[in-house]
Structure formats: C-alpha cells, structure tokens
Design an enzyme around this catalytic site. Structure first.
Site, mmCIF file in Angstrom:
data_model
loop_
_atom_site.group_PDB
_atom_site.id
_atom_site.type_symbol
_atom_site.label_atom_id
_atom_site.label_comp_id
_atom_site.label_asym_id
_atom_site.label_seq_id
_atom_site.Cartn_x
_atom_site.Cartn_y
_atom_site.Cartn_z
ATOM 1 N N THR A 119 0.834 -1.194 0.000
ATOM 2 C CA THR A 119 0.000 0.000 0.000
ATOM 3 C C THR A 119 0.874 1.251 0.000
ATOM 4 O OG1 THR A 119 -1.776 -1.143 1.123
ATOM 5 C CG2 THR A 119 -1.613 1.201 1.547
ATOM 6 N N THR A 134 -0.791 1.793 7.030
ATOM 7 C CA THR A 134 -0.701 0.582 6.217
ATOM 8 C C THR A 134 -0.565 -0.608 7.145
ATOM 9 O OG1 THR A 134 0.573 -0.633 4.569
ATOM 10 C CG2 THR A 134 1.801 0.946 5.894
ATOM 11 N N GLY A 135 -1.173 -1.702 6.761
ATOM 12 C CA GLY A 135 -1.130 -2.890 7.613
ATOM 13 C C GLY A 135 -2.416 -3.675 7.461
ATOM 14 N N GLY A 168 -5.809 -4.252 7.549
ATOM 15 C CA GLY A 168 -6.860 -3.249 7.634
ATOM 16 C C GLY A 168 -7.927 -3.502 8.670
HETATM 17 N N1 ASP Z 1 -4.279 -1.622 4.884
HETATM 18 C C1 ASP Z 1 -4.496 -2.299 3.622
HETATM 19 C C2 ASP Z 1 -5.800 -3.048 3.679
HETATM 20 O O1 ASP Z 1 -6.077 -3.679 4.673
HETATM 21 C C3 ASP Z 1 -3.398 -3.243 3.253
HETATM 22 C C4 ASP Z 1 -1.973 -2.753 3.401
HETATM 23 O O2 ASP Z 1 -1.734 -1.719 4.012
HETATM 24 O O3 ASP Z 1 -1.053 -3.423 2.894
HETATM 25 O O4 ASP Z 1 -6.511 -3.061 2.700
#
Ligand code: ASP
Length: 296
Positions: free
Chosen positions: A178, A229-230, A232
């Site tokens: 992301t 990011t992470g 979600g």
């Molecule tokens: N936060 C994003 C989601 O859950 C994924 C990511 O940050 O890699 O869609």
C-alpha cells in the site's frame, strides 16, 4: 507565509529480508520512492498545497507496478483488482474516498475529484466508476493491472484459501505494498493520502482501512495528518488515524508519541500488524519504525 514544509511517504509496512531483495530490485524501489518524495517536495517548495503534493506523490507510486496500489494492485479472489483510496485535507476537513473501484488508472485522483466535486465523501463500486468517467479520469484495461508476481501471489493464496496481507513474510518474494503520503505545506495546512489494492484473495466486497476516514487516512490542522498501512481489519477496529489525532488533541502528546502509542501499545493488543506515517502542523514527522524496513 512560512518557508518550511514537510512530506513523508510510505510504500507499505513490513520487513524485507536482505536475502529476498536483490540489489537491482532494491534500487528500483528506492528510485520510485525517491521520485515520489521529490515530486511532492517540488510542489511544496514552490508554494503548492499539501493536498496536491500528497496526491501527486501517490500517483507516482500508483503508476509503478512494484507497489500494491493502482497498477501493481493485488488480485481479488475472483482474479480482479478492486482498489481503495482516500484523501483528506486538514484546513476545512474535506475528504474524498473511493472503494471497490476497477479499471481507474489512478484511484487517488478519483478520491481527489470526490473531495473537490462531489457532495458526498465516499463513493464505491460501479457508482464511483460512473463518477470517474463523468470527471474524465483515465481508465485502463485489466491487463494493465495484471502483474505476473501478483498473479503468483493470488494463485498461492487460492490454494490455501488465505486472505493475504501484501507484506507477509511467508511470501517467497516480498514486495512493498500500500502507498501513502502526508504533508504540511508552507501555509501550515496538512493533508493525507492513501491508496491500495487491499489484500490478496479478498472477496465479498471487502474494504480495508485505507479509504476509511479516521482508520487508514485522516488530516486535521489542529493535530496531524496520518496515512496507515497494515492489516486493515485491525486498523478499522482501532480507528487508528483518528486515535493518533485524539491523543494529540486531548492528551497533548506529540505526533511521534501518539503514533508510537497507537502502533506499539494499542494495536498489538488487538493483534494487528502495520504502521503509520504522520505529520503535525509544525512539520514534525512521526512514523512507526516498522515501515519499509530492509534488514541487512
Ligand atoms: N491496509 C491495507 C488493507 O487492509 C493493506 C496494506 O496496508 O497493505 O486493505
């Protein structure tokens, strides 16, 4: 007018082991991250807004197939690409968010059009695509988004029926994920932008934290601008971006203290992994230190 400004960008959370990252690939990642940063910097340097700087920095990363946003978006269970993005500015608290969008070349530009031209804040799916066409945003064929590495990720995930966070260490060849940007412009106005393809093998119209104002994206001149990011689901449940702003507003924490409190103390209790970048109105930047680490 103040003469200072700040910008921070991210290309996803997680750790990439040095052995998994050949040096020419590392150079490529760094090249695009650098280009995104410089694009935003130039805009801010010449007196542009934080909103424009964040948008244009994110566009660079959306156009690069290495990141899980725009062109490099992960595959859904059905083998498609459903993209989410959000943009918010901290002066008037205007926001634009889109979700489950297919074919739009730059989801963050669509979020900006929503912010600027819609009575609504959050558009999803077919309706968001109609809005994109009405505002003459560029569309691309599915092949534009079909990166070979992402396809392998998806096929592996289908075998085990896993819904996969982009930067999980179990992938044979990790990629950054992301993308996001936060900025403070010369007038002291803040903005935050986040764009993602979400999680590999996601289905049932799953939406992550990225396009949710207050979860993955938030900006308020009184406190800070945040892009997360992470995983979600945990970031939604923790209302992470707004929680960081609240800790600053109600408890007087600095942007760095608030970011660390949420990412290192509160989120682990929920079980979610990830990180944030954040900037305050004085241009101080806070980030959880796990963003885009490359371990030697
Ligand atoms: N936060 C994003 C989601 O859950 C994924 C990511 O940050 O890699 O869609």
């Amino acid at each position: 007018m103040r003469k200072t400004y700040s910008i921070a960008i991210h290309g996803g959370a997680g750790t990439i082991r040095r052995v998994d990252l050949p040096s020419e690939k590392e150079r490529e990642y760094r090249k695009y991250l650098q280009l995104a940063l410089e694009t935003g910097q130039k805009i801010l340097q010449s007196g542009g807004t934080a909103l424009t700087a964040c948008t244009e920095a994110v566009v660079i990363l959306e156009d690069c197939p290495l990141f899980n946003a725009g062109r490099g978006s992960v595959f859904t269970h059905e083998g498609e690409h459903e993209m989410d993005a959000a943009l918010m500015e901290g002066e008037h608290l205007k926001a634009g968010a889109i979700s489950l969008v297919k074919g739009v070349r730059n989801p963050i530009r669509l979020a900006k059009s929503v912010l600027l031209h819609s009575h609504h804040v959050f558009l999803a799916g077919k309706g968001a695509e109609v809005f994109a066409r009405e505002h003459e945003l560029a569309f691309e064929a599915p092949s534009y988004f079909a990166d070979a590495f992402r396809k392998t990720q998806w096929q592996e995930a289908l075998k085990t029926d896993q819904i996969q966070l982009d930067h999980s260490a179990s992938w044979p060849d990790n990629k950054f994920g992301t993308v996001g940007a936060v900025a403070c412009d010369q007038k002291g106005n803040l903005a935050a932008a986040t764009s993602t393809g979400g999680m590999t093998n996601k289905r049932y119209g799953r939406i992550g934290d990225s396009p949710l104002i207050g979860a993955g994206t938030y900006a308020n001149n009184k406190t800070c601008a945040v892009s997360a990011t992470g995983h979600g689901e945990y970031f939604i449940r923790g209302v992470v971006a707004y929680d960081i702003a609240c800790l600053m507003e109600y408890q007087g924490l600095s942007v760095a203290e608030a970011s660390n409190r949420v990412i290192h103390q509160k989120q682990p209790q929920l079980g979610g992994e990830g990180g944030v970048i954040a900037v305050d109105g004085a241009g101080n930047v806070g980030s959880s230190p796990i963003l885009n680490q490359i371990i030697g």
